[in-house]
Scaffold this active site. Structure first.
Site, PDB file in Angstrom:
ATOM      1  N   PHE A   2       0.644  -0.948  -0.121  1.00 56.86           N
ATOM      2  CA  PHE A   2      -0.154  -0.196  -0.022  1.00 56.86           C
ATOM      3  C   PHE A   2       1.005   1.553   0.108  1.00 56.86           C
ATOM      4  O   PHE A   2       1.823   1.306   0.237  1.00 56.86           O
ATOM      5  CB  PHE A   2      -0.865   0.080   1.582  1.00 56.86           C
ATOM      6  CG  PHE A   2      -2.944  -0.396   0.901  1.00 56.86           C
ATOM      7  CD1 PHE A   2      -2.438  -1.684   0.554  1.00 56.86           C
ATOM      8  CD2 PHE A   2      -3.432   0.886   1.151  1.00 56.86           C
ATOM      9  CE1 PHE A   2      -4.527  -1.198   0.409  1.00 56.86           C
ATOM     10  CE2 PHE A   2      -4.613   1.025   0.644  1.00 56.86           C
ATOM     11  CZ  PHE A   2      -5.035   0.028   0.237  1.00 56.86           C
ATOM     12  N   GLN A  40      -7.656  14.876   2.752  1.00 57.63           N
ATOM     13  CA  GLN A  40      -7.122  13.240   1.701  1.00 57.63           C
ATOM     14  C   GLN A  40      -7.860  13.618   0.550  1.00 57.63           C
ATOM     15  O   GLN A  40      -9.096  13.065   0.635  1.00 57.63           O
ATOM     16  CB  GLN A  40      -6.990  12.400   2.123  1.00 57.63           C
ATOM     17  CG  GLN A  40      -5.974  11.234   1.327  1.00 57.63           C
ATOM     18  CD  GLN A  40      -5.439   9.942   2.406  1.00 57.63           C
ATOM     19  OE1 GLN A  40      -6.199   9.181   2.893  1.00 57.63           O
ATOM     20  NE2 GLN A  40      -4.628  10.419   2.894  1.00 57.63           N
ATOM     21  N   HIS A  96      -7.898  11.406  -2.891  1.00 54.13           N
ATOM     22  CA  HIS A  96      -7.141  10.088  -3.415  1.00 54.13           C
ATOM     23  C   HIS A  96      -7.106  10.335  -4.647  1.00 54.13           C
ATOM     24  O   HIS A  96      -7.942  10.321  -5.177  1.00 54.13           O
ATOM     25  CB  HIS A  96      -8.718   8.589  -3.224  1.00 54.13           C
ATOM     26  CG  HIS A  96      -7.760   7.710  -3.285  1.00 54.13           C
ATOM     27  ND1 HIS A  96      -7.226   7.151  -4.055  1.00 54.13           N
ATOM     28  CD2 HIS A  96      -7.630   6.821  -2.099  1.00 54.13           C
ATOM     29  CE1 HIS A  96      -7.272   5.590  -4.148  1.00 54.13           C
ATOM     30  NE2 HIS A  96      -7.067   5.657  -3.076  1.00 54.13           N
ATOM     31  N   LEU A 126     -14.600   5.157  -5.585  1.00 54.32           N
ATOM     32  CA  LEU A 126     -12.913   5.002  -5.831  1.00 54.32           C
ATOM     33  C   LEU A 126     -12.416   3.765  -5.772  1.00 54.32           C
ATOM     34  O   LEU A 126     -13.858   2.535  -6.043  1.00 54.32           O
ATOM     35  CB  LEU A 126     -12.534   4.686  -3.793  1.00 54.32           C
ATOM     36  CG  LEU A 126     -11.358   4.121  -3.713  1.00 54.32           C
ATOM     37  CD1 LEU A 126     -10.693   5.431  -3.324  1.00 54.32           C
ATOM     38  CD2 LEU A 126     -10.966   3.258  -2.292  1.00 54.32           C
ATOM     39  N   GLU A 149      -6.424   2.076  -3.764  1.00 55.02           N
ATOM     40  CA  GLU A 149      -4.991   1.102  -3.789  1.00 55.02           C
ATOM     41  C   GLU A 149      -4.432   0.369  -4.180  1.00 55.02           C
ATOM     42  O   GLU A 149      -3.587   0.113  -4.517  1.00 55.02           O
ATOM     43  CB  GLU A 149      -4.257   2.352  -2.487  1.00 55.02           C
ATOM     44  CG  GLU A 149      -3.142   2.538  -2.776  1.00 55.02           C
ATOM     45  CD  GLU A 149      -2.822   2.962  -1.536  1.00 55.02           C
ATOM     46  OE1 GLU A 149      -3.415   4.440  -1.141  1.00 55.02           O
ATOM     47  OE2 GLU A 149      -1.646   3.628  -0.956  1.00 55.02           O
ATOM     48  N   ARG A 162      -0.491   9.023  -0.844  1.00 59.16           N
ATOM     49  CA  ARG A 162      -1.879  10.015  -1.419  1.00 59.16           C
ATOM     50  C   ARG A 162      -1.733  10.986  -2.019  1.00 59.16           C
ATOM     51  O   ARG A 162      -2.607  11.196  -2.905  1.00 59.16           O
ATOM     52  CB  ARG A 162      -3.022   9.738  -1.136  1.00 59.16           C
ATOM     53  CG  ARG A 162      -3.140   8.178  -0.340  1.00 59.16           C
ATOM     54  CD  ARG A 162      -4.659   8.192   0.096  1.00 59.16           C
ATOM     55  NE  ARG A 162      -5.026   6.208  -0.286  1.00 59.16           N
ATOM     56  CZ  ARG A 162      -5.330   5.650   0.827  1.00 59.16           C
ATOM     57  NH1 ARG A 162      -6.584   6.247   1.024  1.00 59.16           N
ATOM     58  NH2 ARG A 162      -5.636   4.042   0.551  1.00 59.16           N
ATOM     59  N   HIS A 168     -11.550  12.500   0.285  1.00 59.76           N
ATOM     60  CA  HIS A 168     -11.576  10.747   0.775  1.00 59.76           C
ATOM     61  C   HIS A 168     -12.206  10.812   1.715  1.00 59.76           C
ATOM     62  O   HIS A 168     -12.739  10.472   2.715  1.00 59.76           O
ATOM     63  CB  HIS A 168     -10.720  10.393   0.062  1.00 59.76           C
ATOM     64  CG  HIS A 168     -10.494   8.240   0.855  1.00 59.76           C
ATOM     65  ND1 HIS A 168     -11.084   7.745  -0.308  1.00 59.76           N
ATOM     66  CD2 HIS A 168      -8.791   8.060   0.636  1.00 59.76           C
ATOM     67  CE1 HIS A 168     -11.364   6.381   0.492  1.00 59.76           C
ATOM     68  NE2 HIS A 168     -10.041   6.641   1.033  1.00 59.76           N
ATOM     69  N   ARG A 227      -3.072  10.223   6.067  1.00 62.69           N
ATOM     70  CA  ARG A 227      -3.234   9.411   6.407  1.00 62.69           C
ATOM     71  C   ARG A 227      -2.588   7.818   5.428  1.00 62.69           C
ATOM     72  O   ARG A 227      -2.566   8.771   4.306  1.00 62.69           O
ATOM     73  CB  ARG A 227      -4.673   8.879   6.522  1.00 62.69           C
ATOM     74  CG  ARG A 227      -4.523   7.441   6.670  1.00 62.69           C
ATOM     75  CD  ARG A 227      -6.664   7.560   6.743  1.00 62.69           C
ATOM     76  NE  ARG A 227      -6.566   7.069   5.696  1.00 62.69           N
ATOM     77  CZ  ARG A 227      -7.416   6.264   4.987  1.00 62.69           C
ATOM     78  NH1 ARG A 227      -7.933   4.446   5.162  1.00 62.69           N
ATOM     79  NH2 ARG A 227      -7.825   6.535   3.463  1.00 62.69           N
TER      80      ARG A 227
END
Ligand SMILES: Cc1cc2nc3c(=O)[nH]c(=O)nc-3n(C[C@H](O)[C@H](O)[C@H](O)COP(=O)(O)OP(=O)(O)OC[C@H]3O[C@@H](n4cnc5c(N)ncnc54)[C@H](O)[C@@H]3O)c2cc1C
Length: 625
Positions: A125, A248, A250, A260, A263, A305, A373, A408
């Site tokens: 990730f 955030q 994305h 979405l 990721e 991100r 996001h 994050r």
């Protein structure tokens, strides 16, 4: 005044998502271990728990398992991602407990994807230096929520500790001395959507687990229910909101809908291409370029991100994206993974791309662009979810424990919901018992002892009835269409509080949000029905969203530096000393922003003021929100 039904509980949990169910289960499990009166935990959710937004999580949950990994490494990655704004103790608290929670879910039946040898499979990730993200194909949130929910059913029988209030909308907290040094929670005012009547659940401890608020933006991965209700309640109760400016984006949402594409698609080897079919990320500081299909941690498509979203913004300005009616897009290319691997590892992504973009990822690249996001900031808590109001706790996306800092890392939030949700549930039960409300240890056996209207505090009931009346009176009143306010809010946040911001845009956004809040005071609720009145319920939610958006824009304007997910075109440098922002509502309803050093003692007393920087502005609170 409206007659109010009154019930009592030892702990109220507001929210039936990952954090709320974890908190409720923690109370239930503690009860099962003990030889005392079984406590009642009221689990209140405005939607059926399985519809909570945790169900939408796709990619996975981080927890150290492999021999090549360590807790220290997970801590170091999280701190690096957070760009100086993480709280060390919160990071360690969550990282150390993460794998334990994931194994607990396995025991409860979560079907984690496996390696050929039968071990738990982990995937890469963004921002993580090791593959440590546990997953269940790309439907991790669905399976996680299902597992928690089905386990909660064990405890939800007539005599069980978990008493569910599905499709019950919490309107506000009842708090003594809100904003003062003796602030103490007394319960929640709820609207029972089916019976069409208000209800007070009186309790010495409340856990807010109401999720994020990124739905405020026009294009967002969040569902319509992510409206920041609990965040607004905490602010009104005197709890500061911390680091709200860190929203955030994305990098891979579907244009238009914002849906979405996890990721994990990049973790499995997907690459991002510009309009010329080039892997553009290397040109924006995310290189060196890696071989296609062989992702390298923290590089190119597996960068953090915030960096990927910023690279998109630059590529868009440089004319390297493909124009569409929903803005420029780049392409997520998964073709080299092949049909079989897509079916095994990314079935949901494949389906979403087909259904919502009309593209089969096995044969064509998928158009994507960044989308709002995740709310990194939120209700200020310590690592275990305690706020500055006695008896009030918060967990999950609505809370700011200090885990995520300025950005994050993907897959850290599901474990936060589990770890902090559990800790908050345990702490709330301990608080409730210490508070020793009438009937708490009254000798009667079985769930529900001491729970009922007879034991209610008359003064609390009156205050709750006043709150309920205020909200109920919105029906059949006003002239301003809520949909117009909602649309304008999304538009201004998209335009002026996006990936890059500056003072002009943020001032415009602030003025617009203030104006929208003033208009909201005269908002029109046409439907006067008491039962399942979604017109009224969504308008109540809009009030919370406006307040949270106000706090967010105010905090963004006050942070004159660029850090993590908050990038200022007019202040491109990072301050030498990292500071949290804290937004409060003062007694007159004015929004105030202050800054406090990171790592300062986590003193949660409400009355204690942080070290403040001069106020750059203040804004009056609009009525009704
Ligand atoms: C599309 C998507 C994919 C994601 N993928 C990942 C991932 O792969 N890994 C990862 O770590 N994180 C992921 N995240 C983030 C993560 O899923 C969320 O942060 C997390 O699930 C939030 O859980 P929660 O329990 O805090 O809130 P939610 O699951 O949103 O639950 C909120 C609950 O509060 C209730 N509620 C709210 N207001 C009220 C009210 N007024 N009265 C009563 N009840 C109320 C709701 O009914 C709901 O039950 C993803 C997020 C999204 C949007």
């Amino acid at each position: 005044m409206t007659a109010l039904r009154v019930e009592r509980a030892d702990v109220v949990v507001v929210g039936g998502g990952g954090a709320g169910l974890s908190a409720a289960l923690a109370v239930a499990e503690a009860a099962a271990r003990e030889d005392r009166r079984v406590p009642v935990v009221a689990l209140v959710s405005k939607v059926y728990p399985m519809r909570s937004h945790t169900v939408a999580a796709e990619g996975g949950a981080a927890g150290v398992v492999g021999d090549d990994d360590s807790l220290e490494q997970h801590v170091a990655d999280t701190l690096a991602g957070g760009a100086g704004l993480c709280e060390d103790d919160a990071v360690r608290f969550v990282v150390e407990r993460a794998a334990g929670e994931l194994y607990r879910l396995e025991r409860w039946g979560l079907p984690w994807s496996r390696t050929d040898d039968g071990d738990v499979a982990v995937r890469r990730f963004g921002g993580m230096s090791r593959a440590r993200t546990w997953f269940a194909a790309d439907k991790t949130g669905f399976h996680l929520l299902h597992t928690l929910f089905q386990t909660s059913l064990r405890y939800s029988g007539v005599d069980g500790p978990v008493r569910r209030y599905d499709e019950h909308h919490v309107l506000d907290l009842v708090v003594d001395d809100a904003g003062g040094p003796d602030a103490r929670v007394r319960g929640v005012v709820v609207h029972d959507q089916h019976r069409g009547e208000p209800l007070l659940i009186e309790a010495p401890a409340v856990v807010l687990a109401t999720g994020g608020s990124a739905r405020a933006w026009g294009t967002s991965t969040n569902a319509g229910i992510c409206t920041g209700d609990g965040t607004a309640m905490a602010l009104r109760a005197g709890v500061p909101l911390r680091d709200m400016e860190f929203l955030q984006f994305h990098p891979t949402g579907l244009p238009g809908s914002g849906i979405l594409l996890t990721e994990a698609a990049r973790g499995e080897g997907g690459v991002l291409l510009d309009a010329d079919g080039r892997r553009y990320l290397a040109d924006y500081g995310l290189g060196p370029e890696t071989p296609v299909g062989a992702p390298v941690p923290r590089t190119m498509e597996l960068g953090p991100r915030d960096r990927l979203s910023q690279a998109f913004w630059h590529a868009d300005r440089d004319g390297r994206t493909i124009p569409t009616p929903d803005g420029g897009v780049v392409l997520l290319d998964l073709r080299h993974l092949g049909k079989e691997r897509l079916a095994e590892r990314l079935p949901l992504v494949t389906g979403l791309a087909k259904q919502f973009a009309g593209v089969d990822p096995a044969t064509e690249p998928v158009p994507v662009r960044p989308t709002a996001h995740y709310t990194m900031g939120g209700i200020r808590t310590d690592a275990r979810g305690a706020t500055g109001v006695a008896g009030l706790f918060a967990a999950g996306e609505c809370a700011s424990t200090g885990l995520h800092g300025a950005n994050r890392l993907g897959s850290n939030s599901l474990v936060e919901t589990l770890v902090v949700g559990r800790a908050a549930g345990e702490a709330a039960l301990a608080w409730s018992r210490a508070a020793g409300h009438p009937g708490a240890d009254g000798g009667a056996a079985g769930a529900g002892a001491g729970v009922g209207p007879a034991s209610a505090d008359g003064e609390v009931v009156d205050r709750a009835a006043e709150i309920a009346d205020r909200y109920l009176a919105m029906r059949g009143r006003g002239t301003e269409p809520p949909a117009a306010i909602r649309a304008e809010l999304g538009r201004v946040l998209d335009a002026d509080a996006g990936i890059y911001r500056d003072a002009d845009g943020l001032r415009r956004a602030l003025a617009t949000v203030e104006d929208l809040r003033a208009r909201y005071a005269d908002v029109r609720v046409a439907d006067t029905n008491p039962v399942l009145n979604t017109d009224w319920a969504t308008t109540v939610e809009l009030g919370a969203t406006l307040l949270v958006a106000h706090a967010t824009v105010a905090a963004a304007l006050a942070r004159e530096e660029s850090r993590g997910a908050h990038q200022r075109l007019d202040f491109p440098d990072v301050d030498d000393v990292p500071r949290h922002s804290e937004v409060r509502l003062d007694a007159g309803g004015t929004i105030e922003v202050a800054h406090v050093p990171v790592g300062a003692e986590h003193d949660m007393r409400v009355g204690k003021r942080p070290i403040t920087t001069p106020m750059s502005f203040s804004a009056e609170r609009g009525a009704g929100s």
